[in-house]
Design an enzyme around this catalytic site. Sequence first.
Site, PDB file in Angstrom:
ATOM      1  N   HIS A 257       5.609   6.306  11.252  1.00 52.98           N
ATOM      2  CA  HIS A 257       5.023   6.134   9.920  1.00 52.98           C
ATOM      3  C   HIS A 257       4.044   7.296   9.745  1.00 52.98           C
ATOM      4  O   HIS A 257       2.831   7.106   9.745  1.00 52.98           O
ATOM      5  CB  HIS A 257       4.315   4.777   9.873  1.00 52.98           C
TER       6      HIS A 257
ATOM      7  N   ARG B 114       0.799  -1.228   0.000  1.00 54.69           N
ATOM      8  CA  ARG B 114       0.000   0.000   0.000  1.00 54.69           C
ATOM      9  C   ARG B 114       0.829   1.275   0.000  1.00 54.69           C
ATOM     10  O   ARG B 114       0.582   2.202  -0.769  1.00 54.69           O
ATOM     11  CB  ARG B 114      -0.910   0.048   1.255  1.00 54.69           C
ATOM     12  N   THR B 115       1.800   1.322   0.911  1.00 55.51           N
ATOM     13  CA  THR B 115       2.521   2.583   1.093  1.00 55.51           C
ATOM     14  C   THR B 115       3.316   2.921  -0.164  1.00 55.51           C
ATOM     15  O   THR B 115       3.309   4.050  -0.649  1.00 55.51           O
ATOM     16  CB  THR B 115       3.429   2.485   2.327  1.00 55.51           C
TER      17      THR B 115
ATOM     18  N   LYS C  13      25.428  -5.189  -1.755  1.00 61.82           N
ATOM     19  CA  LYS C  13      26.892  -5.239  -1.707  1.00 61.82           C
ATOM     20  C   LYS C  13      27.421  -4.540  -0.463  1.00 61.82           C
ATOM     21  O   LYS C  13      28.620  -4.389  -0.289  1.00 61.82           O
ATOM     22  CB  LYS C  13      27.479  -4.551  -2.933  1.00 61.82           C
TER      23      LYS C  13
ATOM     24  N   ARG D 106      11.438   3.825   2.890  1.00 60.33           N
ATOM     25  CA  ARG D 106      11.046   2.909   3.974  1.00 60.33           C
ATOM     26  C   ARG D 106      12.258   2.058   4.307  1.00 60.33           C
ATOM     27  O   ARG D 106      12.937   1.554   3.408  1.00 60.33           O
ATOM     28  CB  ARG D 106       9.885   2.025   3.552  1.00 60.33           C
TER      29      ARG D 106
END
Length: 484
Positions: free
Chosen positions: A127, A48-49, A77, A99
Amino acid sequence: MSLISIRSLSRDDILSLIQAALHQKKNSPQPILKNKILASLFYENSTRTRESHERAAKRLGMDVIGFAGTEGTSVKKGEPLADTVRMYQAFGADIVVIRHNIEGAAQLAADVLSIPVINAGDGSNGHPTQALLDLLTIVEKRGSIDNLKIALVGDLKYGRTVHSLITALSLFNNVQLWLVAPDTLQMPSHLVAEFEKATNTQVTKTPHLAEVLTKVDVLYMTRIQRERFPEGPEGEYEYRKVSGIYCLTTDMLKNNSAGIMHPLPRYKGMLEISMDVDALPNAWYIEQAKNGIFMREAILLGLLSGKPFAQTYSQPTEPLWKDMPITNGQKRGEHMVYRLDNGTLIDHIHANKGKDVLKVLSLQEDTQFIYAHNLRSSRYGKKDVLGFTNRELTEQELNKVALVAPEATVNIIKDQRVKKKGKIILPPVIDNLVICPNPRCITSAQHQEHVPQKMLVESHDPLVLRCHYCEMPIQREEIMLKEK
Ligand code: NCD
């Protein structure tokens, strides 16, 4: 301007973002941000986000670059976060949405970039865009956030959505809050204390969902954040104890019109909300997720249109030093015990605290100092005094003294006379001195992001610092100073 923490927004900022989002929802989108580029950097899973940020950007005419999960990127890496995000700015991004599983990651990105950054979730910390779309949904469905009775249910310990939400709710009037969670997953106590202080109310904590069902206007369910539990058998055991603890069913909701919310995803193994609830008119969660597009449009417009929605966070500038009157210019009594003709004398340190001051100053071996302890003091009965011959302390050294002995007065002595006397006042930001005790913070060495410590002084009396990155508050007793 960036949107890293819900703390940077006022009630008016939130309400105007909600109005802007409702406007976006009612009207067909205009490509106002044509030719602008969103870098969408999702180090952690998301449906969703990520999708709603990208949809919002495209509806406003933007291009989107970035990654959904680090598989196939140089993050694998071992590239430091600061480098990865700087690349996206170099490639032409006008704004970043990030995120990450580490607390403070979005703040770090904002610190190293000169373009706006949106925090789409940083570990268990926050959030903010989710809290905003949650509040948008409440306003849309109930008309207002004020005067509502709200229960937050489930994993209140690790769930970042509820951390941002409780902080946002503290700005509204007469919100009554129930925190429904097993003891091991209750809301962090500092967030509860901050809510209670800001609203002058008391929250009710309970593990029993049934108790609150008929009392509230909004039931905000959350998923147990399995991925945030400690690794290994201990975490597994903890998880098993709470897994499936709350499951909302239609039977439990008979004649109950409370709005049912969930940031989603729900967990198909245990179902916090059983599938049959979806058909109820008061199941808001699909509409709630859809509102993510409109709220993120409002946020992108606010951050990129030159009309930012929040006043930039600014600390009052305070002097670093508070002068005190020099009564007779001599420290006569002290001359009987020691003699300091030129240098710095730190007086009125609480008895036996002098050694702590010496420890934090970790002065070179050759520094000449006087340490007089347990002297008679008219102020506290007993005091310690420290003197440094031919030496003035640097600002950082004075800050260290103020952190361990805030009561001390500092005298600058020249030719046997006190030339300057005062109290040290901590600066609004303390760099590279106080260690953040949170192992999940991006400043913690285990994450190998090489981020120096940075504390904001939130209040002087009592002293409260707050980590610039993970937002953890630190009281004076909890302060740990860097060795060097
Ligand atoms: C939440 C998250 O990622 O914090 N999901 C979301 O953004 N809608 C909640 C969760 O994963 O349980």
